[in-house]
Design an enzyme around this catalytic site. Structure first.
Site, mmCIF file in Angstrom:
data_model
loop_
_atom_site.group_PDB
_atom_site.id
_atom_site.type_symbol
_atom_site.label_atom_id
_atom_site.label_comp_id
_atom_site.label_asym_id
_atom_site.label_seq_id
_atom_site.Cartn_x
_atom_site.Cartn_y
_atom_site.Cartn_z
ATOM 1 N N HIS A 97 -16.912 46.520 -24.522
ATOM 2 C CA HIS A 97 -18.132 47.384 -25.158
ATOM 3 C C HIS A 97 -19.172 46.573 -25.996
ATOM 4 O O HIS A 97 -20.256 47.296 -26.087
ATOM 5 C CB HIS A 97 -17.695 48.803 -25.831
ATOM 6 C CG HIS A 97 -17.269 48.671 -27.223
ATOM 7 N ND1 HIS A 97 -15.951 48.528 -27.469
ATOM 8 C CD2 HIS A 97 -17.895 48.689 -28.414
ATOM 9 C CE1 HIS A 97 -16.016 48.270 -28.784
ATOM 10 N NE2 HIS A 97 -17.074 48.677 -29.383
ATOM 11 N N ASP A 128 -11.021 47.488 -22.537
ATOM 12 C CA ASP A 128 -12.041 47.179 -23.482
ATOM 13 C C ASP A 128 -12.006 45.622 -23.883
ATOM 14 O O ASP A 128 -12.269 45.591 -25.229
ATOM 15 C CB ASP A 128 -12.070 48.098 -24.710
ATOM 16 C CG ASP A 128 -13.489 48.233 -25.245
ATOM 17 O OD1 ASP A 128 -14.233 47.389 -24.855
ATOM 18 O OD2 ASP A 128 -13.777 48.942 -26.262
ATOM 19 N N SER A 211 -16.196 45.559 -34.189
ATOM 20 C CA SER A 211 -15.634 45.539 -32.809
ATOM 21 C C SER A 211 -15.576 44.068 -32.340
ATOM 22 O O SER A 211 -16.498 43.317 -32.455
ATOM 23 C CB SER A 211 -16.421 46.323 -31.769
ATOM 24 O OG SER A 211 -16.034 47.751 -31.801
#
Length: 359
Positions: A97, A128, A211
């Site tokens: 992402h 992911d 992230s």
């Protein structure tokens, strides 16, 4: 999470009881010699505590010094996140992402210097994860060392390293709060919509931009890739403090190794039915199952005789009411595993044993 998106899973509020324990030192006798001995013991204990605190601080600082140079900032035309140097060839692992639909990136090393151009190797949204590669990797790249995440223990001290809110090379600290969590990302908040098993829950702060970074133990090894934080349903979109999740290093290495070697993922270790489904509702407009729209030829469902129009209502003992619940039911299963699938066909309820395929 990426810089412009704050996608999080929703989990029910959890009550936590905190118990504080105090240790009392009892000293017998009132003589001057007894007081002197107590004072000596107290001084010794204080010195030991100071030494222990200094040792812990040193361990924190060593972990930051050794691992932070392996954590990079990744920028696309629309987003910002973190990544971890995977090898000396310029491969960097991050979240799918974080890169989104981009195929080219600017990478800023924690050690400074000009931003470096990179390109996409491959992305694997079901977990992911993604790998990008520097176009012209500099000498002296420092790959991170990945730990055996199977040994991650609740209570273990961890540090989250990344670029939260664009604040480069930031570090937060916490503990491993739980292991083996199955967590679903929100697709509407910038995530992939993936349901990811075996995640590590941590109290270390995970903010937008963290992230793709590193969750690190005091042994200077990466135990996971911070990916998302939870939201409290009672706070709307507000973050639930102290509840973040990281993809375990075992999963990271399995996926990244395949991408680096083959350019794609050939063995995800994740189970699949081999169907495309959509949610259906009953006569009261309540979620009532996952209707099969398409069956992959040669896939697990096709081999078991499932066909378009069948409505899956149970996998094993897990009731299936939505597409999400089907994904979650399969998340902890493995390819080759046999499961019973209950479904409705033409008004009749049937059950079939399916040998699961690979996602």
């Amino acid at each position: 999470m990426s810089g412009s998106h704050s996608h999080r899973t929703r989990i029910p509020p959890v009550g936590v009881a905190a118990v504080l324990c105090a240790a009392a030192l009892t000293v017998a006798g009132c003589s001057s010699s007894g007081s002197g001995a107590a004072a000596t013991d107290s001084a010794r204990d204080a010195a030991a505590a100071a030494s222990s605190a200094e040792g812990l601080q040193t361990a924190y600082q060593n972990a930051v010094k050794k691992v932070l140079p392996s954590v990079v900032q990744i920028t696309t035309d629309q987003d910002l996140g973190s990544g971890v140097v995977y090898d000396t060839e310029g491969d960097i692992v991050t979240n799918a992402h974080v890169i989104g639909d981009a195929t080219s990136f600017q990478v800023q090393l924690a050690t400074g210097g000009r931003p470096l151009a990179a390109k996409l190797v491959s992305s694997f949204p079901p977990n992911d994860l993604a790998v990008i590669r520097l176009n012209d990797p500099p000498s002296g790249l420092k790959p991170a060392v990945f730990a055996d995440s199977g040994k991650a223990a609740v209570g273990q001290i961890v540090l989250a390293m990344g670029n939260p809110l664009g604040l480069s090379s930031s570090v937060t600290q916490g503990i491993v709060s739980a292991t083996g969590r199955t967590v679903s990302e929100s697709k509407t908040d910038g995530g992939t919509g993936a349901t990811i098993p075996d995640m590590i829950q941590t109290s270390a702060a995970i903010n937008p931009g963290n992230s793709g970074g590193a969750l690190v133990g005091l042994d200077d090894k990466v135990i996971g890739i911070p990916t998302l934080a939870a939201t409290d349903p009672q706070l709307g979109s507000g973050a639930a403090p102290g509840i973040g999740f990281a993809i375990p290093s075992a999963t990271v290495k399995r996926i990244a190794d395949q991408i680096v070697e083959n350019g794609t993922v050939t063995d995800s270790g994740r189970a699949a039915l081999g169907v495309t489904v959509r949610g259906v509702v009953d006569d009261t407009f309540q979620p009532a199952g996952a209707a099969i729209v398409e069956v992959d030829p040669g896939g697990a469902a096709a081999g078991a005789g499932l066909r378009p129009g069948d409505v899956i209502t149970k996998v094993g003992d897990a009731p299936i009411t939505t597409v999400q619940s089907l994904t979650e039911a399969l998340a902890d299963d493995k390819p080759g595993q046999k499961v019973k699938v209950t479904y409705d066909r033409d008004g009749a309820t049937k059950t079939v044993e399916v040998t699961l395929g690979s996602l």
